[in-house]
Scaffold this motif. Structure first.
Motif, PDB file in Angstrom:
ATOM      1  N   ILE A   1     173.629  35.595   2.662  1.00  0.00           N
ATOM      2  CA  ILE A   1     174.005  36.282   3.896  1.00  0.00           C
ATOM      3  C   ILE A   1     174.052  37.797   3.749  1.00  0.00           C
ATOM      4  O   ILE A   1     173.506  38.524   4.562  1.00  0.00           O
ATOM      5  CB  ILE A   1     175.379  35.771   4.393  1.00  0.00           C
ATOM      6  N   VAL A   2     174.725  38.279   2.693  1.00  0.00           N
ATOM      7  CA  VAL A   2     174.981  39.717   2.611  1.00  0.00           C
ATOM      8  C   VAL A   2     173.815  40.473   1.974  1.00  0.00           C
ATOM      9  O   VAL A   2     173.402  41.501   2.475  1.00  0.00           O
ATOM     10  CB  VAL A   2     176.293  39.982   1.851  1.00  0.00           C
ATOM     11  N   TRP A   3     173.286  39.935   0.885  1.00  0.00           N
ATOM     12  CA  TRP A   3     172.195  40.639   0.183  1.00  0.00           C
ATOM     13  C   TRP A   3     170.996  39.726  -0.006  1.00  0.00           C
ATOM     14  O   TRP A   3     170.579  39.452  -1.152  1.00  0.00           O
ATOM     15  CB  TRP A   3     172.688  41.150  -1.179  1.00  0.00           C
ATOM     16  N   PRO A   4     170.418  39.242   1.083  1.00  0.00           N
ATOM     17  CA  PRO A   4     169.284  38.321   0.921  1.00  0.00           C
ATOM     18  C   PRO A   4     168.084  39.004   0.250  1.00  0.00           C
ATOM     19  O   PRO A   4     167.184  38.320  -0.234  1.00  0.00           O
ATOM     20  CB  PRO A   4     168.949  37.910   2.366  1.00  0.00           C
ATOM     21  N   GLU A   5     168.121  40.344   0.209  1.00  0.00           N
ATOM     22  CA  GLU A   5     166.997  41.051  -0.417  1.00  0.00           C
ATOM     23  C   GLU A   5     167.005  40.915  -1.944  1.00  0.00           C
ATOM     24  O   GLU A   5     166.008  41.191  -2.594  1.00  0.00           O
ATOM     25  CB  GLU A   5     167.007  42.532  -0.004  1.00  0.00           C
ATOM     26  N   LEU A   6     168.131  40.506  -2.512  1.00  0.00           N
ATOM     27  CA  LEU A   6     168.176  40.339  -3.969  1.00  0.00           C
ATOM     28  C   LEU A   6     167.464  39.047  -4.358  1.00  0.00           C
ATOM     29  O   LEU A   6     167.718  37.986  -3.803  1.00  0.00           O
ATOM     30  CB  LEU A   6     169.625  40.277  -4.460  1.00  0.00           C
ATOM     31  N   ASN A   7     166.560  39.166  -5.330  1.00  0.00           N
ATOM     32  CA  ASN A   7     165.792  38.007  -5.760  1.00  0.00           C
ATOM     33  C   ASN A   7     166.511  37.316  -6.915  1.00  0.00           C
ATOM     34  O   ASN A   7     166.271  37.600  -8.076  1.00  0.00           O
ATOM     35  CB  ASN A   7     164.383  38.487  -6.170  1.00  0.00           C
TER      36      ASN A   7
END
Lengths: 998, 89
Positions: free
Chosen positions: A745-751
């Protein structure tokens, strides 16, 4: 032994099988298919209980769920159950029933004195009487009321029966197998829908079993049988009898209570007693029928007074006469069918009809059979204490409020009918706002709220023709929408008697100077005068009248009393019923057993048991287990007659002096992978993670957004993009959800990907000064020196041919390692360690020793990280980075977190160096101060320090850092202890942390 | 018991889900300055509406995905469910 009230032929019971039972110790018999009620009536027994408040003699009133009086204590199949409805419980061999709420016996009940004191027990009696003096409540009033209240006695034996839960999904659920229910189920089944048909009673057919009707030239009963047989043969249909749908919940979920085996004499070990069905239905047909309501008159609770339809059911289904000199008291035509049935069985009834002389199909038939009908008549008061002997009847004047003539006639039963009330409970529970139907003087369902469709009598249609038509139509249309097939069904020809209009007459007036009790609610002993008092005292809302008088609040939920109560209120208030409104219908429709609600989730099955791969070894070696969430962990390994205290001291001491091993499989383990894993950890933990090299572990602290410590543990960098995180046993699930929340939810950009591996790894800690020596024996080919494997180091190596991970981490504060192998190899690892460790004095240690070791080192755990502490409170502010952002960082700046006198962890030792300080004790300045004694802190963890051989505790104390060296009292009112203590540092042993690095 | 449509798994009983609070709350960006007021609003202040509410649920005994559910807090009616990356309006 003959049964004086059993008819020779009538009924659906099996006369080839006699069943013996006892009632209040007396040996009796009935037949297979009897209820307790029908068998007792056949034996001429009517007095079965005493009423709740006045202890008045009570008999049977109904023949099914509507019964307000006949609640018995029943023993059968080896258990005892209170408040069993005698009109529903089927007879089983050896059953023993006893009356409730009477002492010493139902015939002579001391409590009946209340009946003569009834002027002292009006509505609101409790509220008025027990108000003062206030101090009397706990010691006098409350115990007295408790003793007097309640009917039966709950068993204190363990319930040995089996109860089950079942989850089911269907297109159409049909509740009730009367004519409209059968028609709906049949039409839907023909359309190919998945149908469940539920019938509360043992026999299918509802009113078709008792009404004198024919369908397609078959009797009602035969037609019902034909339809049921066909439904049972269809694979898309489930047909269930003895199954009551008692609740309509959100999103079209209905709950059904199935009595699987209470009626069976013998059953297999695995047959459940009862089963709870959670049914998610796409559409529901509510064909729950209607319940007859009585007319209110004087002493209308005397045994021998029945609902007229119940009297008919006893004749037609059970072959039982409720009396031989019946008086039929009615305001409508349906009671004439009961009269005709009596007549058919050579019993001469007298009909008292409140309506003026008129004619209808049924009245004409009764007249032609020579039945004595008295129009404009009614029963004023029933005479007889334990059984009806006669009745004072009156001819009503045109105003229906005074009498033209009063006389007394003999009778042995009175069958009363005040018209019919649709059973709208399920519709109302689904959220349907009911509407008042003037034509039948009752509430019926209004606009659909969920997917409920009421048909037949439950919808206020009291003719068979209409019921069948609505049933077929709705069953067909609702299912066709789901299955997209429509099979044409021709609606059968019906032959039934037409009813004339009913009389809007609910309550018999009383002649001057007569004042017998006229009951509205039998089970809670609520009479007309109680409702009058409530209104006189200013109660207006029907919900308030209900609570003040307890009208409709008994286990029968006012099935026979609610509408009469409403009519009374509306008459007195000069309002119409819809303005008064109705009270709320709540599930369950009838009482269900607690066992059914609980289902199989008892004892061992209450929650899953998690065992580590080494569990069997622990068991064999006298481990005493402790629950850690669902896990079983060894608390200590008992040697000889050791106590917990002795064993844990021995185990902890051995770790400090030699070496010990501990099963740490239960620690939460989370695998973290992905190119952004380091960045993610850096945001999750308070300390810095970007520079942790591969092959190194780090201790980390995570906070909630509000700055409170959430969990701690070590995380190890296995390879470039791969980390292994450990959590505390208790927080494992929460931490995983927490990480998933931020990643999704908060940092979906983190892989980054996270997955729990708790169950995949077996873990053992090796701790103590000799642990390195032991490790080198376990890994002969590996360099385990302090240089090669330093504190917080990590290595992968083969453990006797098995791949393993070695972490040099320590919870005990000693030189220590943790070895992980795949779960399947856990036992192998453990046994090898025990074997190899012998020469070093290795002993296994449990959680109690583990706690001792960490407490005296000042390492915090669950009791300190209790959801109220921030990092500095537990002296972990060194782990809080000032350079980077992380979850909860912004909250740490809050004013209250930074005041000078903020709480802090400290150590406590008793001045006498002997008295153990109970966990949870409050720390106070003066042990004798006036209450409330100002609390300066609390004791979070306690142990016996094996290093210093005296008690030691950790405490969270206000202004803790300035308290070192001061003396206080630790008081535990629970343990009745007060111990003088001295505040010291929380790091009691090896404060510099030399050992872990040695 | 609610019947919740997980966008990944389909209709499932409430038993499989765990409630996660207001879905419209947005966490202030990491590594960015935030005023005390904004931070307090994020951490503590929640509306408790009667009626439509978009909330988070996690399919904890299923696919473990966090999802958005638009539900009426008074009647429990569920109007719409969506992946957390999708908008509900």
């Amino acid at each position: 032994m003959s049964q004086p009230f059993r008819l020779n032929k009538e009924g659906l019971i099996n006369r080839n099988k006699k069943i013996s039972f006892t009632f209040n110790g007396k040996k009796l018999f009935g037949y297979e298919g009897d209820t307790i009620a029908s068998a007792l009536i056949a034996n001429g027994i009517h007095l079965v209980g005493r009423s709740f408040k006045y202890h008045r003699p009570r008999g049977f009133f109904g023949a099914g769920v509507e019964e307000p009086n006949a609640k018995l204590q029943v023993e059968f199949n080896g258990h005892s159950e209170p408040n069993v409805n005698a009109t529903e419980m089927e007879l089983v061999e050896g059953l023993s029933a006893t009356s409730q709420n009477c002492w010493p016996s139902v015939n002579f009940d001391v409590g009946a004195i209340n009946n003569f004191l009834k002027m002292f027990f009006p509505a609101g009696f409790y509220y008025k009487t027990f108000m003062w003096p206030k101090s009397f409540w706990y010691k006098i009033y409350e115990p007295f009321i408790r003793k007097a209240a309640g009917l039966g006695v709950a068993s204190i034996e363990k319930d040995k029966e089996r109860y089950e839960h079942k989850f089911e999904y269907c297109d159409l659920l049909v509740t009730g197998s009367g004519p409209s229910g059968l028609a709906s189920a049949y039409a839907a089944a023909k359309n190919g829908a998945k149908v469940i048909l539920a019938e509360d009673k043992p026999r299918f057919g509802g009113t078709l079993l008792t009404d004198d009707v024919s369908i397609d030239n078959l009797s009602g009963k035969d037609w019902a049988e034909k339809i049921i047989t066909e439904l049972k043969s269809m694979p898309n249909v489930t047909v269930k009898n003895r199954s009551q749908v008692f609740g309509y919940y959100d999103h079209n979920m209905l709950v059904m209570f199935e009595r699987v085996s209470d009626h069976l004499e013998k059953k297999s070990k695995f047959t459940p007693r009862q089963r709870l069905w959670y049914i998610r239905a796409k559409e529901t047909i509510l064909s729950t029928g209607s319940i007859e309501r009585p007319i209110v008159f004087g002493n209308n609770d005397t045994p021998g007074i029945f609902l007229s339809a119940a009297a008919k059911e006893y004749m037609k289904v059970y072959g039982v006469l409720v009396g031989k000199k019946p008086l039929i008291f009615t305001n409508n035509d349906s009671a004439y069918e009961t009269a005709l049935e009596f007549k058919k069985n050579n019993v001469e009834p007298i009909i008292l009809d409140t309506r003026e002389e008129h004619s209808s199909e049924l009245i004409d038939e009764a007249k032609s059979k020579g039945i004595d009908i008295r129009f404009s008549h009614g029963v004023i008061v029933a005479n007889g204490y334990k059984k009806v002997k006669s009745a004072k009847i009156g001819k009503l004047n045109k105003d229906k409020n005074s009498f033209e003539k009063i006389e007394t006639i003999d009778c042995d039963c009175i069958c009363v009918s005040g018209f019919w009330t649709p059973s709208v409970h399920l519709a109302s529970q689904s959220g349907n706002k009911l509407k008042y139907e003037e034509k039948i003087d009752a509430f019926i369902p209004d606009k659909k709220k969920q997917h409920e469709t009421s048909v037949g009598a439950a919808n206020g249609s009291f003719t068979l023709e209409e019921s069948l038509k609505h049933g077929f139509e709705n069953g067909s249309n609702l299912s066709a929408k789901i299955t997209e097939t429509k099979t044409e069904i021709s609606i059968p020809n019906v032959n039934e008697k037409k009813y004339g209009a009913h009389d809007k007459f609910w309550c018999m007036p009383l002649p001057k100077n007569e004042n017998p009790k006229r009951f509205v609610d039998f089970q809670n002993d609520v009479s007309v005068s109680d409702i009058e008092i409530a209104l006189r005292e200013g109660y207006r809302s029907i919900e308030h009248v209900k609570r003040y008088t307890t009208l409709g609040m008994a286990t029968d939920q006012g099935r026979t009393s609610n509408l009469n109560g409403l009519q009374l209120v509306s008459n007195i208030e000069n309002k119409i019923v819809p303005e008064v409104g109705h009270t709320t219908f709540r599930p369950p429709f009838t009482p269900i057993t607690i066992g059914t609600i609980v289902g199989r989730e008892v004892g061992m099955e209450y929650m899953p048991t998690r065992k580590t791969p080494m569990h069997e070894w622990h068991e064999k070696n006298n481990a005493v287990f402790v629950d850690a969430g669902a896990w079983k962990r060894p608390r200590y390994y008992k040697q000889g007659n050791e106590t917990l205290f002795e064993a844990s001291k021995r185990e902890a001491k051995n770790v400090r002096e030699n070496v010990g091993i501990c099963d740490v499989t239960t620690l939460g383990k989370i695998d973290i992978k992905g190119p952004d894993a380091a960045e993610f950890l850096n945001r999750v933990y308070t300390n810095a993670w970007m520079k942790l090299p591969v092959g190194k572990a780090r201790y980390g602290l995570m906070l909630r957004e509000d700055g409170i410590v959430m969990d701690d543990g070590t995380t190890t960098r296995i390879s470039e993009n791969h980390y292994h995180m450990t959590t505390t046993t208790a927080q494992a699930a929460n931490v995983l959800s927490h990480l998933e929340y931020y990643l999704q939810i908060v940092w979906p950009e983190l892989n980054v990907n996270v997955v729990s591996t708790t169950e995949q790894w077996a873990g053992a800690a090796i701790a103590g000064p000799k642990s390195r020596d032991m490790l080198s024996k376990l890994y002969p080919d590996l360099d385990v020196s302090n240089d090669a494997l330093p504190f917080m180091g990590y290595k992968e190596a083969e453990f006797f041919g098995v791949p393993s991970r070695i972490f040099r981490i320590s919870f005990s504060g000693e030189l220590a390692y943790e070895i992980n192998v795949k779960s399947d190899h856990g036992m192998f690892m453990w046994e090898k360690m025990m074997e190899v460790g012998k020469e070093f004095g290795n002993q296994p240690y449990g959680t109690e020793a583990l706690s001792t070791l960490r407490i005296e080192m000042g390492h915090v755990a669950g009791p300190e990280l209790d959801g109220r502490t921030i990092p500095s409170d537990v002296s972990l502010n060194g782990l809080v980075s000032k350079k980077k952002d992380f979850i909860g960082k912004n909250s740490l700046g809050r004013e209250a977190f930074n005041v000078e006198s903020r709480q802090k962890i400290v150590g406590l030792i008793p001045i006498d160096r002997k008295s153990s300080i109970p966990e949870g004790s409050h720390i106070v300045q003066d042990q004798n101060a006036k209450l409330p004694n100002p609390k300066l802190g609390h004791v979070s963890s306690s142990c016996w320090s094996v290093e210093n051989n005296n008690p030691f505790s950790l405490a969270i104390m206000k202004d803790g850092k300035n308290m070192i060296g001061k003396k206080f009292f630790a008081v535990s009112p629970l343990k009745n202890k007060s111990i003088e203590v001295e505040v010291i540092s929380s790091h009691y042993v090896d404060p510099e942390g030399k050992r872990v690095r040695s | 018991m609610l019947y919740i449509k997980c966008p990944y798994c389909g209709l499932r009983a409430q038993k499989e889900f765990s409630y996660g609070g207001d879905a419209t709350v947005k966490r202030p960006n990491i590594n960015e300055e935030v005023s005390s007021e904004d931070w307090d609003n994020f951490v503590y202040m929640r509306k408790s509406p009667r009626g439509k509410h978009i909330e988070l649920w996690q399919h904890i005994a299923g696919c473990r995905q966090w999802i958005k559910v638009q539900r009426d807090t008074a009647t429990h009616e569920i109007f719409q469910t969506a992946k957390v990356t999708e908008e509900i309006r």
